[in-house]
Design an enzyme around this catalytic site. Structure first.
Site, PDB file in Angstrom:
ATOM      1  N   GLY A 136       0.749  -1.207   0.153  1.00  0.00           N
ATOM      2  CA  GLY A 136       0.034   0.143  -0.098  1.00  0.00           C
ATOM      3  C   GLY A 136       0.751   1.229   0.147  1.00  0.00           C
ATOM      4  N   CYS A 137       0.222   2.399   0.481  1.00  0.00           N
ATOM      5  CA  CYS A 137       0.811   3.697   0.665  1.00  0.00           C
ATOM      6  C   CYS A 137       2.304   3.449   1.349  1.00  0.00           C
ATOM      7  CB  CYS A 137       0.140   4.569   1.388  1.00  0.00           C
ATOM      8  SG  CYS A 137       1.349   6.210   1.860  1.00  0.00           S
ATOM      9  N   PHE A 138       3.320   3.903   0.756  1.00  0.00           N
ATOM     10  CA  PHE A 138       4.793   3.602   1.262  1.00  0.00           C
ATOM     11  C   PHE A 138       5.010   4.447   2.598  1.00  0.00           C
ATOM     12  CE2 PHE A 138       6.588   6.209  -2.528  1.00  0.00           C
ATOM     13  CZ  PHE A 138       6.299   7.251  -2.173  1.00  0.00           C
TER      14      PHE A 138
END
Length: 177
Positions: free
Chosen positions: A10-12
């Protein structure tokens, strides 16, 4: 000895925040990998057309934490059962992926996935890709250590603390002070 693995969950910003809190992790860097576009940037990644995923490169001391432990933390702190989505983040850039430097890393990743799949940890099958790391591109500087620099950013306030709580709950001995 230091080893490195590249993980997309997902979002880093979220994955980075988790691994910055883990004992034995020496460095965490946000980046892009897994696609065909050369030298991608955040804007191009967000289009979903580059093939790249948001990833983090995790460098860790194998005398303090094993790759299996890194992967167990990774799987516990994101949803590896939903393709191309983490929460409200939807698209191939948010896919669950383990990008490996060697066959040994791939074997370990497959073993961890098999164990988690067989022990009932998840209701649905794990869809995480296990692939060879090809090109990796470091994300722009403003993405590095993002949550620590932007602790009140609304997305971070909503998304990151639950992941850190899971880390503390399931891996209390692996949380750095």
């Amino acid at each position: 000895m230091l080893d490195t693995i590249v993980l997309g969950g997902g979002c880093f910003w979220c994955v980075e925040s988790v691994f910055l809190s883990v004992v034995g992790v020496k460095e965490v860097e946000s980046g892009y990998a897994g696609g065909n576009t050369k030298n991608p940037d955040y804007r191009s990644i967000c289009s979903g057309k580059t093939g790249h995923a948001e990833v983090v490169k995790v460098s860790f001391d194998t005398e303090k934490i094993s790759l299996s432990q890194i992967l167990e933390i990774f799987f516990a702190t994101h949803d590896p059962t939903t393709p191309n989505r983490q929460g409200n983040d939807v698209g191939t850039q948010y896919r669950s992926v383990v990008m490996c430097h060697s066959q040994e890393q791939k074997d370990i990743a497959q073993e961890v996935i098999s164990t988690l799949g067989n022990n009932g940890t998840f209701e649905n099958p794990i869809v995480t890709e296990v692939v060879d790391l090809k090109d990796y591109y470091r994300a722009e500087e403003y993405h590095q250590n993002y949550f620590n620099k932007n602790p009140y950013q609304p997305y971070c306030v909503f998304s990151i603390p639950p992941k850190l709580q899971k880390l503390k709950k399931y891996f209390p001995d692996q949380v750095s002070a």
